[in-house]
Design a protein around this motif. Sequence first.
Motif, PDB file in Angstrom:
ATOM      1  N   MET A   1      13.732  -8.603  -7.385  1.00  0.00           N
ATOM      2  CA  MET A   1      12.457  -8.100  -7.910  1.00  0.00           C
ATOM      3  C   MET A   1      12.479  -6.569  -7.910  1.00  0.00           C
ATOM      4  N   GLU A   2      12.148  -5.974  -9.040  1.00  0.00           N
ATOM      5  CA  GLU A   2      12.169  -4.519  -9.168  1.00  0.00           C
ATOM      6  C   GLU A   2      10.764  -3.986  -9.414  1.00  0.00           C
ATOM      7  N   LEU A   3      10.552  -2.710  -9.038  1.00  0.00           N
ATOM      8  CA  LEU A   3       9.232  -2.097  -9.206  1.00  0.00           C
ATOM      9  C   LEU A   3       8.826  -2.042 -10.677  1.00  0.00           C
ATOM     10  N   ARG A   4       9.799  -1.813 -11.563  1.00  0.00           N
ATOM     11  CA  ARG A   4       9.449  -1.726 -12.980  1.00  0.00           C
ATOM     12  C   ARG A   4       8.944  -3.058 -13.501  1.00  0.00           C
ATOM     13  N   GLN A   5       9.477  -4.175 -12.950  1.00  0.00           N
ATOM     14  CA  GLN A   5       8.990  -5.481 -13.363  1.00  0.00           C
ATOM     15  C   GLN A   5       7.526  -5.656 -12.967  1.00  0.00           C
ATOM     16  N   LEU A   6       7.167  -5.196 -11.764  1.00  0.00           N
ATOM     17  CA  LEU A   6       5.772  -5.258 -11.334  1.00  0.00           C
ATOM     18  C   LEU A   6       4.901  -4.366 -12.212  1.00  0.00           C
ATOM     19  N   GLU A   7       5.415  -3.179 -12.565  1.00  0.00           N
ATOM     20  CA  GLU A   7       4.652  -2.260 -13.413  1.00  0.00           C
ATOM     21  C   GLU A   7       4.391  -2.885 -14.782  1.00  0.00           C
ATOM     22  N   TYR A   8       5.408  -3.522 -15.365  1.00  0.00           N
ATOM     23  CA  TYR A   8       5.238  -4.125 -16.683  1.00  0.00           C
ATOM     24  C   TYR A   8       4.287  -5.316 -16.609  1.00  0.00           C
ATOM     25  N   PHE A   9       4.408  -6.109 -15.555  1.00  0.00           N
ATOM     26  CA  PHE A   9       3.516  -7.250 -15.384  1.00  0.00           C
ATOM     27  C   PHE A   9       2.064  -6.792 -15.271  1.00  0.00           C
ATOM     28  N   ILE A  10       1.809  -5.739 -14.506  1.00  0.00           N
ATOM     29  CA  ILE A  10       0.448  -5.212 -14.364  1.00  0.00           C
ATOM     30  C   ILE A  10      -0.067  -4.709 -15.703  1.00  0.00           C
ATOM     31  N   ALA A  11       0.797  -4.032 -16.463  1.00  0.00           N
ATOM     32  CA  ALA A  11       0.391  -3.509 -17.768  1.00  0.00           C
ATOM     33  C   ALA A  11      -0.016  -4.637 -18.708  1.00  0.00           C
ATOM     34  N   VAL A  12       0.771  -5.717 -18.742  1.00  0.00           N
ATOM     35  CA  VAL A  12       0.437  -6.846 -19.614  1.00  0.00           C
ATOM     36  C   VAL A  12      -0.862  -7.495 -19.156  1.00  0.00           C
ATOM     37  N   ALA A  13      -1.031  -7.634 -17.847  1.00  0.00           N
ATOM     38  CA  ALA A  13      -2.243  -8.260 -17.326  1.00  0.00           C
ATOM     39  C   ALA A  13      -3.476  -7.442 -17.675  1.00  0.00           C
ATOM     40  N   GLU A  14      -3.386  -6.127 -17.592  1.00  0.00           N
ATOM     41  CA  GLU A  14      -4.542  -5.274 -17.835  1.00  0.00           C
ATOM     42  C   GLU A  14      -4.806  -5.071 -19.316  1.00  0.00           C
ATOM     43  N   PRO A  59      -2.934 -19.087 -13.166  1.00  0.00           N
ATOM     44  CA  PRO A  59      -3.374 -19.030 -11.762  1.00  0.00           C
ATOM     45  C   PRO A  59      -2.364 -18.310 -10.868  1.00  0.00           C
ATOM     46  N   ALA A  60      -1.072 -18.526 -11.110  1.00  0.00           N
ATOM     47  CA  ALA A  60      -0.053 -17.819 -10.329  1.00  0.00           C
ATOM     48  C   ALA A  60      -0.094 -16.323 -10.618  1.00  0.00           C
ATOM     49  N   GLY A  61      -0.346 -15.985 -11.887  1.00  0.00           N
ATOM     50  CA  GLY A  61      -0.442 -14.571 -12.239  1.00  0.00           C
ATOM     51  C   GLY A  61      -1.618 -13.898 -11.583  1.00  0.00           C
ATOM     52  N   VAL A  62      -2.759 -14.600 -11.526  1.00  0.00           N
ATOM     53  CA  VAL A  62      -3.944 -14.051 -10.852  1.00  0.00           C
ATOM     54  C   VAL A  62      -3.628 -13.786  -9.392  1.00  0.00           C
ATOM     55  N   ALA A  63      -2.946 -14.721  -8.743  1.00  0.00           N
ATOM     56  CA  ALA A  63      -2.598 -14.559  -7.332  1.00  0.00           C
ATOM     57  C   ALA A  63      -1.621 -13.406  -7.125  1.00  0.00           C
ATOM     58  N   ALA A  64      -0.722 -13.189  -8.084  1.00  0.00           N
ATOM     59  CA  ALA A  64       0.302 -12.149  -7.928  1.00  0.00           C
ATOM     60  C   ALA A  64      -0.208 -10.751  -8.243  1.00  0.00           C
ATOM     61  N   LEU A  65      -1.232 -10.643  -9.101  1.00  0.00           N
ATOM     62  CA  LEU A  65      -1.644  -9.338  -9.613  1.00  0.00           C
ATOM     63  C   LEU A  65      -2.080  -8.381  -8.494  1.00  0.00           C
ATOM     64  N   GLU A  66      -2.926  -8.860  -7.589  1.00  0.00           N
ATOM     65  CA  GLU A  66      -3.421  -7.983  -6.528  1.00  0.00           C
ATOM     66  C   GLU A  66      -2.276  -7.454  -5.668  1.00  0.00           C
ATOM     67  N   HIS A  67      -1.327  -8.313  -5.362  1.00  0.00           N
ATOM     68  CA  HIS A  67      -0.208  -7.893  -4.524  1.00  0.00           C
ATOM     69  C   HIS A  67       0.730  -6.951  -5.276  1.00  0.00           C
ATOM     70  N   ALA A  68       0.874  -7.154  -6.566  1.00  0.00           N
ATOM     71  CA  ALA A  68       1.697  -6.246  -7.363  1.00  0.00           C
ATOM     72  C   ALA A  68       1.089  -4.852  -7.377  1.00  0.00           C
ATOM     73  N   ARG A  69      -0.223  -4.780  -7.557  1.00  0.00           N
ATOM     74  CA  ARG A  69      -0.904  -3.477  -7.522  1.00  0.00           C
ATOM     75  C   ARG A  69      -0.753  -2.814  -6.161  1.00  0.00           C
ATOM     76  N   ALA A  70      -0.895  -3.595  -5.094  1.00  0.00           N
ATOM     77  CA  ALA A  70      -0.763  -3.042  -3.745  1.00  0.00           C
ATOM     78  C   ALA A  70       0.650  -2.516  -3.512  1.00  0.00           C
ATOM     79  N   ALA A  71       1.649  -3.227  -4.029  1.00  0.00           N
ATOM     80  CA  ALA A  71       3.037  -2.797  -3.849  1.00  0.00           C
ATOM     81  C   ALA A  71       3.281  -1.451  -4.528  1.00  0.00           C
ATOM     82  N   LEU A  72       2.776  -1.300  -5.773  1.00  0.00           N
ATOM     83  CA  LEU A  72       2.969  -0.030  -6.476  1.00  0.00           C
ATOM     84  C   LEU A  72       2.197   1.090  -5.789  1.00  0.00           C
ATOM     85  N   ALA A  73       0.989   0.781  -5.285  1.00  0.00           N
ATOM     86  CA  ALA A  73       0.210   1.802  -4.576  1.00  0.00           C
ATOM     87  C   ALA A  73       0.924   2.242  -3.318  1.00  0.00           C
TER      88      ALA A  73
END
Length: 322
Positions: A1-14, A59-73
Amino acid sequence: MELRQLEYFIAVAEEANFTRAAQRVRISQSGVSAQVRVLEHELGALLIDRSGRSATLTPAGVAALEHARAALAAVGAVRAAVDEVNGLIRGRIVVGMVASCTFEPLFDALASFHAEHPGIEITLTEDSSDRLLDQVRAGSLGLALVGTPADAPLLSGAGTMSGAGALPEPRAVSGPRAMPVVAEPLVAAVAPAHPLAVRSSLRVGDLVPYPIACLPTGTGVRAVFDRACAAAGERPRVTLEAAAPTAVAELAARGLGVAVLSASMVDDQPDRLRSMPIEDVPTLAALALVWGDTHDPALRVLIRHCHRRFAQPTSTARPTSR
């Protein structure tokens, strides 16, 4: 798992859209889609529902989003902490300055700070001292140079100021914190042909028969003068107002009134103006740096820098407005 993957996932979600997400992170849509699929593969769950017109979270994406944001923060906080230690602060600071001020030591301090920390963008804005203080309290300004009476509550506990004294350590007071940088007595200045020009000193009552030229309400000089007039029970007529001290001095030099300014604002025109101390104005007019919350590491570094720069004798400082 890479930080850029979390960044892209957050961007798509938002953005709820792969195309807009790609524009936001500045890579191709196919790149964003590929990296999100890699993330989904590693997690073993579908995070984005692509079946509709918009990209929505499963539902899995909803659960992951908050943690992805926290990881980038958290990563951002680590970077900021290391940058601060290394003196590589990044950020943006809005600095306020009392209108028409040409206090060169502040300009020198900002220039040397910029040279040491080029990653910090400095924005400068002008306003009256009262409004600058309001903006500091509201958090829209990080730091401001304001004019104020030297005995104002804002400077309570900040140390005794004199025009040539060493500066005290900045100290927290109720509301904004403050550090005085220079303070001077008020003087009355008149043209050589004015009836008051023969006097060696004056009192507030001596000014009553004449029109007064002064800085506007909201400046430190005006606050000191108005308070002294009230204490003396006198009501001199301020008929000429200008935001720039040079304009006030020019009005007096042309015989249009008595200029009430701080000493350094008129002491370079001995051939055109006669200046006299006003004996019953005991309070000095000060310039002070004020700031509010210091959660921003860039602002903390700027405050420390300013304290080092200003913690020197100020007898050569020549403020031309407050």
